[in-house]
Design a protein around this motif. Structure first.
Motif, PDB file in Angstrom:
ATOM      1  N   PRO A 111       0.873  -1.183   0.000  1.00 21.32           N
ATOM      2  CA  PRO A 111       0.000   0.000   0.000  1.00 21.32           C
ATOM      3  C   PRO A 111       0.905   1.226   0.000  1.00 21.32           C
ATOM      4  N   TYR A 118       0.162   4.811  -0.313  1.00 17.41           N
ATOM      5  CA  TYR A 118      -0.160   6.216   0.002  1.00 17.41           C
ATOM      6  C   TYR A 118       0.572   6.677   1.265  1.00 17.41           C
ATOM      7  N   TYR A 119       0.401   5.964   2.343  1.00 19.58           N
ATOM      8  CA  TYR A 119       1.010   6.382   3.607  1.00 19.58           C
ATOM      9  C   TYR A 119       2.501   6.094   3.560  1.00 19.58           C
ATOM     10  N   VAL A 167       5.734   4.026   6.825  1.00 23.38           N
ATOM     11  CA  VAL A 167       5.045   2.983   7.600  1.00 23.38           C
ATOM     12  C   VAL A 167       6.045   1.902   8.016  1.00 23.38           C
ATOM     13  N   SER A 168       5.700   1.164   9.038  1.00 18.31           N
ATOM     14  CA  SER A 168       6.618   0.173   9.598  1.00 18.31           C
ATOM     15  C   SER A 168       6.552  -1.153   8.845  1.00 18.31           C
ATOM     16  N   GLY A 201       3.518  -2.951   9.894  1.00 18.50           N
ATOM     17  CA  GLY A 201       2.292  -2.572   9.186  1.00 18.50           C
ATOM     18  C   GLY A 201       2.228  -3.180   7.792  1.00 18.50           C
ATOM     19  N   LEU A 202       3.374  -3.247   7.114  1.00 18.30           N
ATOM     20  CA  LEU A 202       3.398  -3.839   5.767  1.00 18.30           C
ATOM     21  C   LEU A 202       3.192  -5.345   5.853  1.00 18.30           C
ATOM     22  N   SER A 225      -0.368  -5.899   6.301  1.00 23.58           N
ATOM     23  CA  SER A 225      -1.096  -5.663   5.058  1.00 23.58           C
ATOM     24  C   SER A 225      -1.063  -6.903   4.153  1.00 23.58           C
ATOM     25  N   GLY A 273     -10.152  12.189   4.386  1.00 23.36           N
ATOM     26  CA  GLY A 273      -8.861  12.843   4.272  1.00 23.36           C
ATOM     27  C   GLY A 273      -7.743  11.860   4.575  1.00 23.36           C
ATOM     28  N   THR A 274      -6.526  12.356   4.568  1.00 25.39           N
ATOM     29  CA  THR A 274      -5.382  11.511   4.899  1.00 25.39           C
ATOM     30  C   THR A 274      -5.565  10.886   6.286  1.00 25.39           C
ATOM     31  N   ASN A 275      -6.005  11.697   7.242  1.00 26.10           N
ATOM     32  CA  ASN A 275      -6.176  11.192   8.604  1.00 26.10           C
ATOM     33  C   ASN A 275      -7.379  10.282   8.761  1.00 26.10           C
ATOM     34  N   SER A 276      -8.214  10.228   7.734  1.00 26.43           N
ATOM     35  CA  SER A 276      -9.360   9.310   7.731  1.00 26.43           C
ATOM     36  C   SER A 276      -8.965   7.922   7.240  1.00 26.43           C
ATOM     37  N   GLU A 277      -7.662   7.748   6.933  1.00 22.39           N
ATOM     38  CA  GLU A 277      -7.229   6.505   6.274  1.00 22.39           C
ATOM     39  C   GLU A 277      -8.009   6.295   4.972  1.00 22.39           C
ATOM     40  N   ALA A 278      -8.341   7.392   4.318  1.00 19.86           N
ATOM     41  CA  ALA A 278      -9.179   7.311   3.111  1.00 19.86           C
ATOM     42  C   ALA A 278      -8.532   6.465   2.036  1.00 19.86           C
ATOM     43  N   ILE A 290      -2.365   9.417  13.343  1.00 15.00           N
ATOM     44  CA  ILE A 290      -3.698   8.829  13.131  1.00 15.00           C
ATOM     45  C   ILE A 290      -4.048   7.860  14.262  1.00 15.00           C
ATOM     46  N   ARG A 319      -6.408   0.417   9.934  1.00 12.74           N
ATOM     47  CA  ARG A 319      -6.201  -0.573   8.864  1.00 12.74           C
ATOM     48  C   ARG A 319      -4.719  -0.624   8.518  1.00 12.74           C
ATOM     49  N   PRO A 345      -1.659  -0.310   6.130  1.00 16.64           N
ATOM     50  CA  PRO A 345      -0.348  -0.516   6.735  1.00 16.64           C
ATOM     51  C   PRO A 345      -0.108   0.265   8.028  1.00 16.64           C
ATOM     52  N   LEU A 346      -1.108   0.979   8.536  1.00 16.01           N
ATOM     53  CA  LEU A 346      -0.896   1.657   9.816  1.00 16.01           C
ATOM     54  C   LEU A 346      -0.970   0.633  10.939  1.00 16.01           C
ATOM     55  N   THR A 347      -0.430   1.015  12.075  1.00 12.95           N
ATOM     56  CA  THR A 347      -0.473   0.135  13.238  1.00 12.95           C
ATOM     57  C   THR A 347      -1.031   0.919  14.417  1.00 12.95           C
TER      58      THR A 347
END
Lengths: 306, 306
Positions: free
Chosen positions: A108, A110-111, A114-115, A118-119, A122, B46-51, B255, B275, B277-279
């Motif tokens: 993914p 966009y972000y 990321v760690s 997290g990947l 995913s 938005g970005t912070n919405s994990e859109a 986030i 979600r 790739p964020l943790t």
């Protein structure tokens, strides 16, 4: 039965667009058939395919259409990694249900920053949700564009957890030391593809599987010949030949130049078109491209009859 | 009738996920209602919405559900800029048909190093395909994440061609000199929003419209107070207060920390979830967050009753 993993040369097949900028499935199939005749397999929906300028629906439609038009799904390694996990799952599942021999999966993208955790989560979620024994994932490391790298430590963790699913990696970093790290990973039956034929001989000499390269769209025969003959005395000469063509194309915006080349040799101006945010070659660039191709005697045998 | 353009504070509303990582429309509506009570409008997706971890289908479903649950579309500025033009058109059209007062539009963000010409073509194609008089686009400049900038020259070209449609810009560059460039663009009724309340007072003093800021998810009341009172003697003090909260949150992955704060104050652990790739915050980070919020007496009045 275990899936036979990919080896050799794959083309990230460029995607033609009609006058309304919709993807043209018939022309895409024509180009795929020509590439297959030249010895390459088909990494449709790669970066050079403008895949990330296509919606999931458009990709599903194109994939269905390719198979309906007789393209053997065994030759297909579609790109299925999207920003959203839900999109990646949907597209990957569809590809596998169609019988595609594998998928090429971006992280993914966009972000940023990321760690690996997290990947890992995913890829792991996608694998568990697709839940198909046949699923063969080739990871896609392309930090210059995705800006989200796939570290060797992440590959190791994924291969360890999913040895039957994580089949290989494409390295488009342009960093040979990084490719070496993957080649020396010691993962069983793990297929390393360089992202440019410039590294093809070296990749093969170090146990790699082949390459997935933009210029395989226009120079598939010569790249395939190098791959076949990498252990022969001619290999160094073949490498130099493909390097010359690669260098020439790198003087232009790559995707637009590949499509212009197909347009010129296939005598089909439809192929000039790109989707925004990319732009077509300017008329001056087209002229330079044509002149350069003529000067070096470049050919795409049989393209116009395909 | 011309659309009344946005001004004031908007929250890029964080998106809750259920235990299967699907978006939770009811909890999202609850949080939206609370934000509206605090004086902010709603920059959902938005970005912070994990859109960009949500598919177009998921976003369409959430938007429909918010309106069905009574959220006034006049308060909504959904993010609708995707990598693929076809996705951006579909989502934007849907938002406008639902009555959303505007959309916040990222440039296509996969391909890097693209030209202003290509970005202009991208926005232009979307505007022409959506083909709605009501369409109000707020451009979204966030180079640290999208890595595809929106130059003042591009804004100028777009505003000149589409003065009734290009309504403003959100600048999340964190670069005040860049924000100033937009503020000094001289475009009629063009709304400049800073991407952090740290620049809110300065933005208002230079003719800006407000801010669209991550921390508006947790500190909307104080940020809104600063916006309302920016011409008053108290404004500097209010700016310092919101800066303190902002600085505190910037010590954490933003986030995950915003969602954890909603989880803690709303006594609802569902909100901890992100979600890939964020943790999520680690338990140690959660502890630090909780302790820090208690120490500075931070409150989210009425959140748990919303």
């Amino acid at each position: 039965m275990p899936v036979d993993r990919f080896a050799g040369v794959l083309a990230p097949v460029v995607t033609p667009f009609d006058s309304d900028l919709n993807p043209d499935a018939e022309r895409l199939a024509d180009h795929c058939r020509w590439l297959l005749c030249q010895g390459t397999n088909l990494a449709v929906f790669g970066t050079n395919s403008e895949a990330n300028s296509l919606s999931v629906e458009e990709k599903i439609h194109l994939l269905d259409s390719l198979v309906e038009q007789g393209i053997n799904p065994d030759s297909l390694m579609p790109g299925t990694g999207c920003c959203a996990m839900s999109d990646s799952v949907r597209l990957t599942r569809h590809a596998i249900e169609l019988g595609c021999r594998g998928v090429l999966m971006l992280p993914p993208f966009y972000y940023k920053g990321v760690s690996d955790e997290g990947l890992y989560a995913s890829y792991s979620e996608i694998i568990q949700r697709v839940a198909a024994d046949e699923l063969q994932i080739y990871l896609y490391h392309i930090p210059p564009i995705a800006q989200v790298p796939i570290s060797a430590a992440l590959v190791d963790r994924l291969v360890t957890q999913y040895p039957d699913t994580i089949a290989g990696i494409k390295d488009s970093s342009g960093d040979w030391q990084n490719t070496l790290t993957y080649l020396q990973g010691g993962w069983e039956n793990f297929r390393v593809f360089c992202g440019s034929e410039s590294f093809l001989l070296a990749t093969m000499q170090h146990g790699g599987a082949g390459c997935i390269s933009a210029t395989a769209n226009v120079n598939p025969g010569e790249i395939h010949r190098l791959w076949e003959a990498w252990q022969s005395a001619e290999a160094i000469g073949y490498q130099q030949q493909v390097d010359t063509v690669r260098s020439f194309f790198q003087e232009f915006p790559m995707i637009a130049a590949l499509k212009a080349t197909v347009a010129i040799f296939g005598n089909d101006p439809t192929w000039f078109r790109v989707r925004p945010p990319l732009t077509e070659l300017s008329s001056e660039q087209r002229h330079q491209l044509t002149a350069g191709l003529q000067k070096c005697g470049f050919q795409m045998p049989g393209l116009s009859e395909s």
